[in-house]
Design a protein around this motif. Structure first.
Motif, PDB file in Angstrom:
ATOM      1  N   GLU A 174      16.330 -25.666 -29.616  1.00 47.27           N
ATOM      2  CA  GLU A 174      15.463 -24.655 -29.020  1.00 47.27           C
ATOM      3  C   GLU A 174      15.462 -23.418 -29.907  1.00 47.27           C
ATOM      4  O   GLU A 174      16.517 -22.923 -30.304  1.00 47.27           O
ATOM      5  N   THR A 175      14.271 -22.923 -30.220  1.00 44.79           N
ATOM      6  CA  THR A 175      14.180 -21.740 -31.068  1.00 44.79           C
ATOM      7  C   THR A 175      14.376 -20.481 -30.232  1.00 44.79           C
ATOM      8  O   THR A 175      14.009 -20.438 -29.060  1.00 44.79           O
ATOM      9  N   THR A 176      14.958 -19.485 -30.836  1.00 39.01           N
ATOM     10  CA  THR A 176      15.153 -18.214 -30.152  1.00 39.01           C
ATOM     11  C   THR A 176      14.387 -17.130 -30.888  1.00 39.01           C
ATOM     12  O   THR A 176      14.111 -17.238 -32.086  1.00 39.01           O
ATOM     13  N   VAL A 207      14.260 -12.917 -31.494  1.00 38.59           N
ATOM     14  CA  VAL A 207      14.950 -11.635 -31.371  1.00 38.59           C
ATOM     15  C   VAL A 207      13.966 -10.551 -31.791  1.00 38.59           C
ATOM     16  O   VAL A 207      13.491 -10.533 -32.924  1.00 38.59           O
ATOM     17  N   THR A 262       7.280 -19.604 -22.817  1.00 37.61           N
ATOM     18  CA  THR A 262       8.140 -18.709 -22.048  1.00 37.61           C
ATOM     19  C   THR A 262       7.509 -18.363 -20.698  1.00 37.61           C
ATOM     20  O   THR A 262       8.181 -18.368 -19.672  1.00 37.61           O
TER      21      THR A 262
END
Length: 151
Positions: free
Chosen positions: A3-5, A7, A60
């Motif tokens: 899963e990519t995050t 920031v 999201t």
């Protein structure tokens, strides 16, 4: 699958959040747009303002709405069912009659308020209103007072 995050720059995120809240309020108050739709639009604007990739914004928002509806759907469904059961079985009518007998005809408004509190804690709001409206008419007829007095 990994899963990519994402920031975001804190200042950029704060500005995007402030703009999103202002847009949310404008959409609801000025344009009278439905709050759920307004929140989704604001979430997309906040995500874009924070620099989130568009594909990640849609994922999201989808996850957020899904988790919210997952928790609420059961509550609304059960509340509506319990409200229907109370109405059909006459349970709400019996609660109101018992409380009016205890409080007396002069304090029937307080009895109906307490009935609304008891029923309101067990059912979804709209189901509670549907159950209580016939009670208000019934009590108004018994006490010979205006329906608006009890509403």
């Amino acid at each position: 699958m990994e899963e990519t995050t994402f920031v975001a720059n804190p200042m950029r995120l704060m500005i995007a959040a402030a703009v999103g809240i202002v847009i949310l309020l404008v959409l609801i108050i000025k344009f009278k747009l439905h709050p759920v739709l307004s929140m989704m639009i604001s979430a997309i604007i906040i995500g874009a303002g924070a620099g989130m990739p568009l594909t990640m914004i849609s994922d999201t928002v989808e996850k957020g709405v899904g988790k919210t509806l997952q928790g609420i759907a059961l509550l609304v469904g059960l509340g509506s069912m319990f409200g229907g059961i109370l109405e059909v079985s006459g349970g709400a009518q019996k609660i109101a009659e018992t409380l009016i007998a205890k409080f007396g005809q002069k304090k029937a408004g307080w009895a109906l308020g307490l009935t609304g509190l008891v029923i309101g804690t067990t059912v979804f709001f709209e189901a509670g209103v549907v159950v209580l409206i016939p009670l208000v008419f019934s009590v108004a007829k018994q006490t010979k007072k205006s329906t608006l007095y009890y509403a």
